[in-house]
Design an enzyme around this catalytic site. Structure first.
Site, PDB file in Angstrom:
ATOM      1  N   HIS A  84       0.831  -1.208   0.000  1.00  0.00           N
ATOM      2  CA  HIS A  84       0.000   0.000   0.000  1.00  0.00           C
ATOM      3  C   HIS A  84       0.861   1.251   0.000  1.00  0.00           C
ATOM      4  CE1 HIS A  84       0.483   0.910   4.340  1.00  0.00           C
ATOM      5  NE2 HIS A  84       0.380  -0.386   4.548  1.00  0.00           N
ATOM      6  N   ASP A 143      -0.209   4.411   1.099  1.00  0.00           N
ATOM      7  CA  ASP A 143      -0.555   5.443   2.067  1.00  0.00           C
ATOM      8  C   ASP A 143       0.152   5.251   3.394  1.00  0.00           C
ATOM      9  OD1 ASP A 143      -2.200   3.127   2.309  1.00  0.00           O
ATOM     10  OD2 ASP A 143      -3.567   4.213   3.638  1.00  0.00           O
ATOM     11  N   ASP A 194       6.120   1.211   7.361  1.00  0.00           N
ATOM     12  CA  ASP A 194       4.774   0.840   6.913  1.00  0.00           C
ATOM     13  C   ASP A 194       4.273   1.825   5.866  1.00  0.00           C
ATOM     14  OD1 ASP A 194       2.415  -0.527   6.792  1.00  0.00           O
ATOM     15  OD2 ASP A 194       1.646   0.180   8.709  1.00  0.00           O
ATOM     16  N   GLU A 241      -5.180   1.978   2.704  1.00  0.00           N
ATOM     17  CA  GLU A 241      -5.112   0.779   3.533  1.00  0.00           C
ATOM     18  C   GLU A 241      -5.223   1.113   5.017  1.00  0.00           C
ATOM     19  OE1 GLU A 241      -3.252  -2.439   5.941  1.00  0.00           O
ATOM     20  OE2 GLU A 241      -2.615  -0.346   5.760  1.00  0.00           O
ATOM     21  N   GLU A 242      -4.757   2.301   5.394  1.00  0.00           N
ATOM     22  CA  GLU A 242      -4.644   2.639   6.814  1.00  0.00           C
ATOM     23  C   GLU A 242      -5.934   3.174   7.436  1.00  0.00           C
ATOM     24  OE1 GLU A 242      -2.237   1.742   8.444  1.00  0.00           O
ATOM     25  OE2 GLU A 242      -0.352   1.885   7.368  1.00  0.00           O
ATOM     26  N   GLU A 276       3.725  -6.347   3.791  1.00  0.00           N
ATOM     27  CA  GLU A 276       3.585  -5.727   5.112  1.00  0.00           C
ATOM     28  C   GLU A 276       4.882  -5.947   5.902  1.00  0.00           C
ATOM     29  OE1 GLU A 276       1.389  -3.970   6.792  1.00  0.00           O
ATOM     30  OE2 GLU A 276      -0.152  -3.868   5.233  1.00  0.00           O
ATOM     31  N   HIS A 301       3.936   3.345  12.441  1.00  0.00           N
ATOM     32  CA  HIS A 301       2.984   4.366  12.918  1.00  0.00           C
ATOM     33  C   HIS A 301       3.555   5.196  14.063  1.00  0.00           C
ATOM     34  CE1 HIS A 301      -0.667   1.780  11.390  1.00  0.00           C
ATOM     35  NE2 HIS A 301       0.295   1.909  10.482  1.00  0.00           N
TER      36      HIS A 301
END
Length: 366
Positions: free
Chosen positions: A79, A81, A106, A137-138, A166, A342
């Site tokens: 992903h 984003d 991530d 995705e987030e 991932e 994150h």
């Protein structure tokens, strides 16, 4: 893993440095969920330079497919984003052999690996490849670009096996748990709190069900030698409004994480029993299907050999569940420590990027 300097490991280039530079370029393109147009443009432009790929742009998702008529198709996905910049992040730079910055773990490190595979490995691979770069995705399963692709263009996701990049710290995490969120209502009868005997408190009606749910301890399930713990949590209770009114309705929200050998119907039946006959208006608010490990598939078997025993169950849900629902055996494997995702200290080592690249290059080579 093949040593970096060995023939064929990086085509005579400094593989870790190349991947680090590409990851830095990606990190420096802001791409919070919902604002992925610029990074999708960057990815699309690079992929369209490769005449052997058929490239599709669907919103801010980009799908590239080779079609050499080879015997097997492998899908690789990541992903674009990142989470919102609500926590201060390190600047995007190269520090002590690692790339830092928002999304380094991530999962722009993984996206860098995907892009370089497209540019340097897919053409000569032993399998045809599909590379999926998707948005949103987030911010939840319903808005995910992979969800959109699976609903509107499932033909683009057809493959014999899939690997989602991932961050796993270089471990292979086959399959994933399923996630089921449900809400149920319990009815009472409103009354003034000064005369509660004239009513029925819906919270009290719900209490036996809450006690059963909180006491429930689902079993651990072992599949392909991997232990998948299951869990049931009460994640919300809502009742009442005015503080002088006995609540006539109480809504309980549950989240069940279940092993890949179980179905949604089985889990839902278990939840109905735990909630009991007083529960009404049972509503499934999220249904994310589990994915079996599928380590007996040749592609995933090959990857498990390459990681030399670093195989563990995936705890939590990822889009491998969505791919498995389409009939594609799938696993998680990518660079970066997931515990740094994150947060303010995201960083991914150049060696990690190179190791992930080399493993996936060997997987698609057949």
């Amino acid at each position: 893993m093949t040593p970096y300097g060995a023939p064929g490991a990086s085509g005579g280039t400094d593989l870790p440095a190349e991947l680090g530079e590409l990851a830095l370029r990606l990190i420096r393109i802001p791409s919070e969920s919902g604002s992925e147009a610029a990074i999708a443009d960057f990815v699309e432009e690079r992929l369209r330079r490769l005449e052997f790929l058929e490239v599709s742009r669907l919103g801010d998702a980009v799908v590239a497919r080779s079609d050499f008529g080879r015997g097997r198709r492998v899908l690789l996905a990541g992903h674009l984003d990142t989470v919102p910049d609500t926590v201060p992040a390190q600047p995007a730079e190269l520090v002590d052999g690692a790339v830092t910055g928002r999304g380094a773990v991530d999962m722009k490190g993984g996206v860098a690996v995907l892009l370089r595979l497209a540019e340097h490995a897919v053409r000569t691979a032993g399998h045809d490849c599909t590379l999926v770069f998707y948005d949103m995705e987030e911010v939840g399963s319903h808005r995910s670009g992979m969800n959109r692709l699976s609903r509107l263009h499932p033909e683009l996701l057809r493959a014999d096996a899939a690997i989602l990049l991932e961050p796993t710290g270089g471990w292979l995490e086959p399959g994933c748990q399923g996630s089921l969120r449900v809400s149920a209502a319990f009815r009472g009868r409103a009354a003034h709190t000064a005369r509660p005997w004239q009513g029925v408190n819906a919270v009290e009606v719900a209490l036996p069900a809450l006690e059963r749910c909180t006491a429930h301890k689902p079993e651990v399930v072992t599949l392909d030698g991997l232990r998948y713990p299951q869990a049931l949590q009460v994640v919300g209770v809502a009742a009442g409004g005015d503080s002088n009114v006995v609540p006539d309705r109480c809504v309980v929200h549950l989240n069940a994480r279940y092993a890949p050998n179980r179905t949604k119907a089985e889990v839902l039946a278990e939840l109905r029993e735990l909630l009991g006959p007083d529960a009404t208006d049972l509503d499934v608010t999220l249904d994310s299907p589990a994915a079996p490990p599928a380590l007996d598939h040749p592609v995933l078997t090959r990857l498990s050999e390459l990681v030399e025993g670093r195989v563990r169950p995936k705890l939590g849900w990822t889009d491998v569940g969505r791919l498995a629902a389409l009939g594609v055996p799938a696993a998680n494997f990518g660079p970066g420590d997931p515990e740094l995702a994150h947060g303010p200290r995201e960083r991914v080592g150049l060696a990690e990027l190179a190791e992930a690249y080399e493993a996936l290059e060997k997987v698609i080579s057949g």
